[in-house]
Write a protein that holds these residues in place. Structure first.
Motif, mmCIF file in Angstrom:
data_model
loop_
_atom_site.group_PDB
_atom_site.id
_atom_site.type_symbol
_atom_site.label_atom_id
_atom_site.label_comp_id
_atom_site.label_asym_id
_atom_site.label_seq_id
_atom_site.Cartn_x
_atom_site.Cartn_y
_atom_site.Cartn_z
ATOM 1 N N GLN A 166 49.250 24.451 57.981
ATOM 2 C CA GLN A 166 50.380 25.892 58.022
ATOM 3 C C GLN A 166 50.361 26.427 56.073
ATOM 4 O O GLN A 166 50.608 27.758 56.435
ATOM 5 C CB GLN A 166 51.219 24.956 58.613
ATOM 6 C CG GLN A 166 51.120 24.573 59.725
ATOM 7 C CD GLN A 166 52.177 24.373 60.826
ATOM 8 O OE1 GLN A 166 53.401 24.663 61.598
ATOM 9 N NE2 GLN A 166 52.201 22.858 60.343
ATOM 10 N N LEU A 167 50.722 25.663 55.381
ATOM 11 C CA LEU A 167 50.557 26.056 54.340
ATOM 12 C C LEU A 167 49.716 27.092 53.427
ATOM 13 O O LEU A 167 50.492 28.016 53.337
ATOM 14 C CB LEU A 167 50.831 24.639 53.135
ATOM 15 C CG LEU A 167 51.732 25.405 51.750
ATOM 16 C CD1 LEU A 167 53.227 25.381 51.918
ATOM 17 C CD2 LEU A 167 51.723 23.450 51.076
ATOM 18 N N GLN A 168 48.961 26.959 54.002
ATOM 19 C CA GLN A 168 47.398 27.608 53.919
ATOM 20 C C GLN A 168 47.289 29.238 54.123
ATOM 21 O O GLN A 168 47.309 30.311 54.045
ATOM 22 C CB GLN A 168 45.911 27.423 54.112
ATOM 23 C CG GLN A 168 44.988 28.286 53.496
ATOM 24 C CD GLN A 168 43.909 28.335 53.274
ATOM 25 O OE1 GLN A 168 43.007 26.032 53.729
ATOM 26 N NE2 GLN A 168 42.824 28.468 53.232
ATOM 27 N N THR A 169 47.862 28.816 55.938
ATOM 28 C CA THR A 169 48.328 29.864 57.294
ATOM 29 C C THR A 169 49.238 30.861 56.296
ATOM 30 O O THR A 169 49.852 31.910 56.091
ATOM 31 C CB THR A 169 48.999 29.604 57.861
ATOM 32 O OG1 THR A 169 47.207 29.146 59.037
ATOM 33 C CG2 THR A 169 48.981 30.427 59.305
ATOM 34 N N TRP A 170 50.670 30.147 55.227
ATOM 35 C CA TRP A 170 51.421 30.432 54.953
ATOM 36 C C TRP A 170 51.720 31.502 53.700
ATOM 37 O O TRP A 170 51.839 32.988 53.553
ATOM 38 C CB TRP A 170 52.893 30.136 54.227
ATOM 39 C CG TRP A 170 54.019 30.329 53.737
ATOM 40 C CD1 TRP A 170 55.463 30.863 54.038
ATOM 41 C CD2 TRP A 170 54.044 30.309 51.619
ATOM 42 N NE1 TRP A 170 55.268 31.737 53.244
ATOM 43 C CE2 TRP A 170 55.097 31.201 51.760
ATOM 44 C CE3 TRP A 170 52.802 29.512 51.092
ATOM 45 C CZ2 TRP A 170 55.227 31.409 50.636
ATOM 46 C CZ3 TRP A 170 53.448 30.149 49.568
ATOM 47 C CH2 TRP A 170 54.178 30.754 49.296
ATOM 48 N N ILE A 171 50.278 31.070 53.435
ATOM 49 C CA ILE A 171 49.697 32.271 51.482
ATOM 50 C C ILE A 171 48.902 33.449 52.788
ATOM 51 O O ILE A 171 48.769 33.875 52.453
ATOM 52 C CB ILE A 171 48.870 31.301 50.791
ATOM 53 C CG1 ILE A 171 48.795 29.721 50.517
ATOM 54 C CG2 ILE A 171 48.441 32.663 50.324
ATOM 55 C CD1 ILE A 171 47.999 29.423 49.451
ATOM 56 N N ASN A 172 48.551 33.063 53.486
ATOM 57 C CA ASN A 172 47.589 33.947 54.252
ATOM 58 C C ASN A 172 48.149 35.347 54.967
ATOM 59 O O ASN A 172 48.254 35.868 54.659
ATOM 60 C CB ASN A 172 47.347 33.369 55.534
ATOM 61 C CG ASN A 172 45.608 32.708 55.441
ATOM 62 O OD1 ASN A 172 44.921 32.724 53.597
ATOM 63 N ND2 ASN A 172 44.816 32.003 55.392
#
Ligand code: ACM
Ligand code: ZN
Length: 564
Positions: free
Chosen positions: A387-393
């Protein structure tokens, strides 16, 4: 007397033979196969030097396409056509407007093309008759596609140097054509290895010859940063250089040679224009937040551990990635993507997202604090780190949206929950693509098993240069059906934009090798991209292929001479 008769007969025979040898024939069954070819082979129009091409010279785009046609005809046959824009009696006529549209009227009786699909905007019609060759299209792009079809239909004349004596028999015909998919892509990795601008242009030329319209340019990797960012001059200068390169499959033995190269923004702009003239959009990729060792080498503060980090000298997936908890990471990415948008007008920007291990993030106080601040919790389907990667996205998507762009990500971007409006590039099979289409996200199909043309193309590995592994023969590429009627409803199928082949270059260091891997597999994907599934037939495709190989020979382009 008898001797004289024989000599005269022989001479007559040789003259007839010479005339027939020179009068070679066009064949409109090219690759990719047009939607409809109706031809009458009993009647032909003679194409020869001096015939004119008429077109609207006030439109530079149309004039350029006329010039392309002229160049291509001469390249293969030696025939020199004349550019005669205003000559109503010219033998070859380029016009805007399809006969089929003549009676289609919009509101207030005005002609309309507003409701046409993107594919219909590319449509063209070629009619060959006793009066010559009529090429009609709704848009200049259609004229370009038509010119490519005519080019590929021509014989490759062996004595083309003497074009004055050549005459090509063009069977009477009506050809009507438009592509099946709007997105027809090919990717080139210029980060594992750097390739000169001239090589990228040649790649674009081949894409255009095959009706492809999206060039996905992989510009950054662990092993090299290839895009100049003016606000961060050290990034490309230092990040593009690795100290050496591993030999073979991570053997532990290195070549001891510094290796580098990057593209200036001026070169990128030159390529954007070159591609646009060939109706290809360049989609640049900045692969984030993994595959970033070359950037971390220059800015070690952007990593979770602080480095130092080398530009990688061997291949694989690295644990070191951008720190998600460091606000400077987002600033850095926005600086890079901001300049990327200045240089590349593409509606789509690829933000990578593949192969980003989460080991550092799990143990990084900054990353964990960020996750907590965002209130991220493992919901059983999506881990905190995904989800942290999704936040960056999300951050990147919002930034790019303000600039009118949409993001594309490798299918890992689904793992933390895909951002709204994101396009999925399905590479680990077709599963990600199916899942995304079911969620009503747009999809580009590039599964390894059909579309990874860095894989071996012959079963016998000893008969080909070293590659990364795998096996994707010509027949396998050809067999891809991207729409997946068994898995997706008709509505869901609309989200599949089209297929793409990917050429990664860990094991490809020279241009000759690129074209060996690309051809003829580009021919196969072009029929997947362009033709309706009922038109596809591998045996018939193979019977049309040798002519394309002759064209590659004429153009001096390397290709794999065996295929299976
Ligand atoms: C990929 O092949 N890592 C997208
Ligand atoms: Zn971190």
């Amino acid at each position: 007397m008898r001797k004289m008769k024989i000599t005269a007969l022989l001479t007559a025979f040789m003259l007839m033979w010479a005339a027939s040898a020179m009068a070679e024939r066009a064949d409109y069954n090219v690759i990719p196969l047009p939607k409809s070819v109706q031809s009458d082979s009993t009647k032909t129009f003679a194409l020869k030097t001096g015939l004119g091409i008429a077109y609207d010279a006030s439109d530079p785009e149309i004039a350029r396409n006329a010039q392309f046609l002229r160049t291509w005809v001469e390249e293969l046959t030696g025939i020199r056509l004349a550019l005669t824009p205003d000559d109503k009696r010219a033998a070859i006529r380029l016009t805007i407007g399809l006969p089929a549209d003549k009676n289609v009227k919009g509101k207030k009786g005005k002609k309309t093309t507003a409701k046409l699909s993107e594919q219909q905007q590319e449509a063209y019609r070629i009619a060959v008759s006793e009066s010559g060759i009529d090429i009609a299209a709704r848009q200049p792009v259609g004229l370009f596609r038509a010119a490519q079809t005519l080019r590929k239909s021509l014989p490759v004349v062996s004595n083309a140097a003497d074009g004055n004596d050549i005459s090509i028999e063009m069977p009477y015909a009506v050809i009507e054509d438009e592509p099946r998919f709007t997105y027809r892509g090919a990717m080139l990795d210029c980060a594992r290895h750097y390739f000169p601008v001239a090589t990228v242009k040649r790649y674009l030329d081949l894409m255009a010859m095959h009706g492809c319209n999206q060039f996905h340019w992989h510009l950054t990797e662990d092993q090299g940063w290839r895009f100049e960012v003016k606000a961060l001059p050290e990034l490309a200068k230092k990040g593009s250089v690795r100290e050496q390169t591993v030999i073979g499959h991570n053997t532990g033995v290195y070549d001891g040679q510094r290796y580098g190269g990057f593209y200036s923004q001026a070169e990128c702009r030159e390529l954007v224009n070159y591609a646009a003239e060939r109706y290809i959009n360049i989609i640049p990729e900045i692969d984030l937040p993994g595959h970033m060792m070359s950037a971390l080498h220059v800015f070690p503060n952007l990593g979770c551990t602080g480095g130092p980090y080398p530009v990688c000298t061997s291949w694989g997936v690295m644990h070191e990635v951008l720190c998600a908890g460091n606000p400077e990471t987002i600033t850095f990415l926005k600086t890079v993507l901001g300049e990327l948008c200045d240089v590349f007008p593409s509606k789509f920007i690829h933000i990578g997202g593949d192969e980003c291990p989460k080991v550092r993030w799990k143990n990084c106080p900054k990353c964990q604090a960020k996750a907590q601040a965002l209130g991220l919790k493992d919901d059983g389907k999506h881990s905190v780190e995904n989800q942290l990667q999704t936040w960056i996205n999300h951050e990147m998507e919002a930034f790019l949206r303000e600039r009118g762009r949409d993001i594309i990500g490798w299918d890992e971007v689904l793992e933390g929950g895909l951002t709204e409006g994101g396009i999925v590039m399905s590479w680990r099979g077709i599963k990600g693509g199916i899942e995304a289409a079911k969620q009503h996200h747009r999809v580009i199909m590039a599964p390894t098993t059909f579309c990874y043309i860095d894989y071996y193309q012959l079963q016998n590995r000893d008969r080909q240069p070293q590659s990364i592994g795998g096996y994707v023969p010509l027949s396998k590429v050809y067999s891809l059906e991207p729409i997946l009627p068994d898995d997706l409803s008709e509505e869901e199928q609309q989200y599949i934009l089209g297929p793409q082949v990917n050429l990664w270059t860990e094991y490809i260091a020279y241009p000759q090798h690129i074209f060996y891997m690309l051809l003829p597999r580009l021919d196969a994907i072009s029929e997947v991209q362009w033709c309706r599934s009922e038109q596809k037939d591998f045996d018939r495709f193979k019977s049309r292929l040798p002519h394309m190989l002759k064209i590659y020979d004429r153009l001096g382009i390397n290709y794999c001479r065996q295929y299976e």
